[in-house]
Design a protein around this motif. Structure first.
Motif: not given
Length: 90
Positions: A42, A50, A52, A45-46
């Motif tokens: 996260y 991106s 997984k 991502l911020s």
């Protein structure tokens, strides 16, 4: 290089640019660090990166087929920063 700097990285595996970075709570016991992997995900991502997680504690980077060296460097810099933040928050 990042594995040397970040104790949370237990192993790095990959083929080409496809990378799996295993996060562990302790390298000797290899206990998975699933919560840390989620926080790193996260944070990244911020910042615009991106990826997984696999198996809860493996950061799985799968860049597009067309990627520049500068884009890969930027992605790894973001990841390095997020891992450092995780270490300082513990």
């Amino acid at each position: 290089e990042m594995k040397r700097r970040h104790a949370i990285i237990g192993d790095v595996r990959g083929r080409g640019l496809l990378l799996g970075i295993e996060l562990v709570a302790d390298r000797s016991t290899r206990a998975p660090a699933g919560d840390a992997a989620e926080r790193v995900l996260y944070r990244a991502l911020s910042r615009g990166l991106s990826f997984k997680t696999t198996m809860g504690n493996v950061l799985t980077l799968t860049p597009p087929l067309v990627v520049t060296p500068a884009q890969m460097d930027a992605a790894l810099t973001i990841l390095d920063t997020c891992l450092a933040e995780e270490a300082s928050s513990v």
